[in-house]
Motif scaffolding. Structure first.
Motif, PDB file in Angstrom:
ATOM      1  N   ILE A  82       0.830  -1.203   0.000  1.00 15.21           N
ATOM      2  CA  ILE A  82       0.000   0.000   0.000  1.00 15.21           C
ATOM      3  C   ILE A  82       0.871   1.263   0.000  1.00 15.21           C
ATOM      4  O   ILE A  82       0.604   2.222  -0.735  1.00 15.21           O
TER       5      ILE A  82
ATOM      6  N   ASP B 136      -6.108   0.804  -2.986  1.00 17.08           N
ATOM      7  CA  ASP B 136      -5.992   0.460  -1.570  1.00 17.08           C
ATOM      8  C   ASP B 136      -6.976  -0.645  -1.172  1.00 17.08           C
ATOM      9  O   ASP B 136      -6.627  -1.567  -0.441  1.00 17.08           O
ATOM     10  N   THR B 137      -8.222  -0.577  -1.659  1.00 18.09           N
ATOM     11  CA  THR B 137      -9.205  -1.602  -1.300  1.00 18.09           C
ATOM     12  C   THR B 137      -8.858  -2.955  -1.904  1.00 18.09           C
ATOM     13  O   THR B 137      -9.089  -4.000  -1.293  1.00 18.09           O
TER      14      THR B 137
ATOM     15  N   LEU C  83      -6.180  -4.285   0.216  1.00 14.34           N
ATOM     16  CA  LEU C  83      -6.720  -4.598   1.534  1.00 14.34           C
ATOM     17  C   LEU C  83      -7.481  -5.921   1.519  1.00 14.34           C
ATOM     18  O   LEU C  83      -7.348  -6.749   2.431  1.00 14.34           O
TER      19      LEU C  83
ATOM     20  N   ILE D 221      -5.667   4.925   4.960  1.00 16.17           N
ATOM     21  CA  ILE D 221      -5.987   3.502   4.845  1.00 16.17           C
ATOM     22  C   ILE D 221      -5.111   2.680   5.788  1.00 16.17           C
ATOM     23  O   ILE D 221      -5.570   1.700   6.383  1.00 16.17           O
TER      24      ILE D 221
ATOM     25  N   THR E 192      -6.507   3.103   9.237  1.00 15.09           N
ATOM     26  CA  THR E 192      -7.754   2.339   9.317  1.00 15.09           C
ATOM     27  C   THR E 192      -7.462   0.855   9.530  1.00 15.09           C
ATOM     28  O   THR E 192      -8.152   0.177  10.296  1.00 15.09           O
ATOM     29  N   ILE E 193      -6.433   0.346   8.849  1.00 19.41           N
ATOM     30  CA  ILE E 193      -6.037  -1.049   9.031  1.00 19.41           C
ATOM     31  C   ILE E 193      -5.636  -1.289  10.487  1.00 19.41           C
ATOM     32  O   ILE E 193      -6.063  -2.261  11.120  1.00 19.41           O
TER      33      ILE E 193
ATOM     34  N   SER F 122     -13.372  -0.056   3.412  1.00 26.32           N
ATOM     35  CA  SER F 122     -12.283  -0.697   4.147  1.00 26.32           C
ATOM     36  C   SER F 122     -12.784  -1.409   5.397  1.00 26.32           C
ATOM     37  O   SER F 122     -12.306  -2.498   5.740  1.00 26.32           O
TER      38      SER F 122
ATOM     39  N   ILE G 104     -14.446  -4.723   4.370  1.00 28.59           N
ATOM     40  CA  ILE G 104     -13.464  -5.737   3.986  1.00 28.59           C
ATOM     41  C   ILE G 104     -12.789  -6.334   5.216  1.00 28.59           C
ATOM     42  O   ILE G 104     -12.641  -7.557   5.333  1.00 28.59           O
ATOM     43  N   ILE G 105     -12.405  -5.487   6.161  1.00 28.64           N
ATOM     44  CA  ILE G 105     -11.710  -5.979   7.357  1.00 28.64           C
ATOM     45  C   ILE G 105     -12.644  -6.815   8.226  1.00 28.64           C
ATOM     46  O   ILE G 105     -12.327  -7.964   8.578  1.00 28.64           O
TER      47      ILE G 105
ATOM     48  N   GLU H 186     -15.300  -7.516  -2.195  1.00 27.16           N
ATOM     49  CA  GLU H 186     -15.305  -6.343  -3.073  1.00 27.16           C
ATOM     50  C   GLU H 186     -16.640  -6.190  -3.787  1.00 27.16           C
ATOM     51  O   GLU H 186     -17.103  -5.070  -4.023  1.00 27.16           O
TER      52      GLU H 186
ATOM     53  N   THR I  60     -16.747  -2.681  -2.133  1.00 27.78           N
ATOM     54  CA  THR I  60     -16.224  -1.662  -3.047  1.00 27.78           C
ATOM     55  C   THR I  60     -17.251  -1.242  -4.091  1.00 27.78           C
ATOM     56  O   THR I  60     -17.374  -0.053  -4.398  1.00 27.78           O
TER      57      THR I  60
END
Length: 465
Positions: A75, A169-170, A173, A319, A322-323, A375, A378-379, A404, A408
């Motif tokens: 990333i 980024d997504t 991720l 991002i 956020t992770i 994000s 996804i996580i 996604e 997304t």
């Protein structure tokens, strides 16, 4: 002594997180990162109830974050490559030729393709929509194309490119959370994204024919002229793109390949565009900006400035943070045993691949509606569902793709989500105007469910895994 949490204790961590996110993000507009930390605090209280100490929670968070580090490197490298590709003129060249060959008679189709190419090159749907997208919206007005229809094709193209770009980024991720190789993840997404986009192209072609004709493309010409003043667009600007393709073909690892390409981009920017080499290295951190452009090139419009001022490692800060925040929550929930309890409860009611895909889609949509940020979807959903895909003997790319499809692709259609708000502001339309015309965005879910229940396009895990 540690005990197993009850189902009520376990599910409360997820429910409280959803309530905190909905209330804080939607109502009070509190940054999602702060809300994830607050959710982590509640999860920590549950962990204390079952007998864990703070040192145990630190261990859980650290272990979870350790699995994220390879993708975090990627990333950050994405930020470097976007900044240096702006410096070399590689990304502007892609946009330049896309707009130059715009066909007014096939406007909606062309709008999708141009924005898709721009997003693949930059890894950002927002950047595509706020640059090429704004220029295309101006043309659509001259062609008397309904604003919602034009915006739908533009947004769909931007999201398509973002989803399929290894610079996104997504995309990185989703591959990170599911422990899937980035290019395996992209190949898996072809199953849903390409058919959905083909249907969209057919619809846009049919409805768009009625608006064909000549138009004054002054907005596009203005953007093209300014790009040609800033950059010397010739064969050399393609060198960074060619180099990264060669590196990947000869199986050089992703991060080194991106850094090699970035170094070549700095060299191209210096010798081809006449930029300062020091600025080239600065673009790896803060991104490319108008201060790096010679004053002899004249005054640039805000639209062109918005296009070229992108990239740098700092552009990836949000991002990455956020992770860290999301994985703090996930690490605590996992260490406390809540995740195992929830999965055991869910698995008793899921007996087929179709039901598993459906549960993933519903979980993704619920989280999108709650968080409004891809994000987080996804996580959270990825961490929750990963082990179930492993137990069913499915390749994890099935999960990464579905995350996604339900995250997304859907996020632009949520009026209170960050993307929904961004597109309405940038393109001057409301979600209800463009919703129906963002055809691939909602058709991806249809294809995901079809594959799940039919078994088509579902990849099994290797026996060795």
């Amino acid at each position: 002594m540690k005990r197993q949490p009850t189902f009520l204790e376990s599910i409360s961590t997820i429910l409280v997180m959803i309530v905190i996110v909905i209330t804080g993000f939607v109502v009070f507009e509190i940054p999602i990162q702060a809300l994830l930390i607050l959710s982590s605090a509640y999860a920590a209280l549950i962990a204390r109830r079952v007998g864990l100490k703070w040192q145990d929670l630190e261990e859980g968070i650290t272990h979870r974050l350790a699995t994220a580090m390879p993708a975090i490197f990627i990333i950050l490298s994405v930020g470097i490559i976007v900044g240096t590709w702006m410096f070399s003129g590689t990304v502007p060249a892609l946009i330049y030729y896309g707009l130059e060959f715009l066909n007014p008679n096939l406007f909606l189709v062309s709008a999708f393709v141009i924005c898709a190419i721009t997003s693949v090159a930059t890894g950002t749907a927002w950047g595509s929509a706020s640059t090429a997208g704004i220029a295309l919206m101006a043309i659509s007005t001259q062609l008397h194309i309904p604003a919602g229809m034009a915006a739908g094709a533009i947004i769909a193209g931007a999201v398509f490119g973002d989803k399929m770009s290894p610079l996104s980024d997504t995309t990185n991720l989703a591959a990170l959370v599911t422990k899937v190789n980035i290019f395996s993840h992209i190949r898996a997404m072809i199953w849903t994204t390409v058919p959905a986009s083909i249907i969209g192209l057919i619809v846009w072609y049919i409805v768009g024919r009625q608006f064909g004709g000549n138009t004054n493309t002054s907005n596009v010409n203005e953007l093209l002229n300014e790009l040609s003043l800033v950059y010397n667009i010739n064969i050399f600007v393609w060198l960074p793109l060619v180099i990264i393709i060669i590196c990947l073909l000869i199986k050089i690892s992703t991060v080194p390949a991106m850094l090699i390409s970035s170094l070549s981009a700095i060299i191209v920017g210096v010798f081809n565009n006449g930029f300062n080499m020091v600025d080239g290295f600065k673009s790896t951190f803060d991104g490319f900006n108008k201060a790096m452009v010679s004053s002899n090139n004249g005054e640039l419009t805000d639209r062109t400035i918005g296009l070229i001022e992108q990239g740098g490692m700092m552009s990836m800060t949000e991002i990455v943070v956020t992770i860290f925040c999301g994985y703090a929550f996930a690490g605590i929930v996992e260490k406390a045993g809540c995740l195992d309890v929830i999965l055991n409860k869910i698995s008793k009611n899921i007996n087929s691949v179709g039901q598993l895909i459906l549960a993933t889609v519903l979980g993704g949509i619920m989280m999108v509606l709650a968080a409004g940020v891809a994000s987080v979807v996804i996580i959270m959903v990825g961490v929750l569902m990963l082990e179930m895909y492993n137990k069913m003997g499915l390749d994890r790319s099935n999960l990464s793709r579905t995350l996604e499809d339900s995250g997304t692709m859907i996020i632009p259609l949520i009026p209170w989500g960050t993307s929904g708000i961004y597109y309405t502001q940038q393109l001057g339309v409301t979600v209800d105007q463009f919703f129906i015309w963002t055809i691939p965005c909602y058709l991806c879910i249809v294809f995901a469910l079809f594959y799940g229940f039919s078994g088509i396009g579902i990849k099994k895990a290797r026996v060795t895994e």
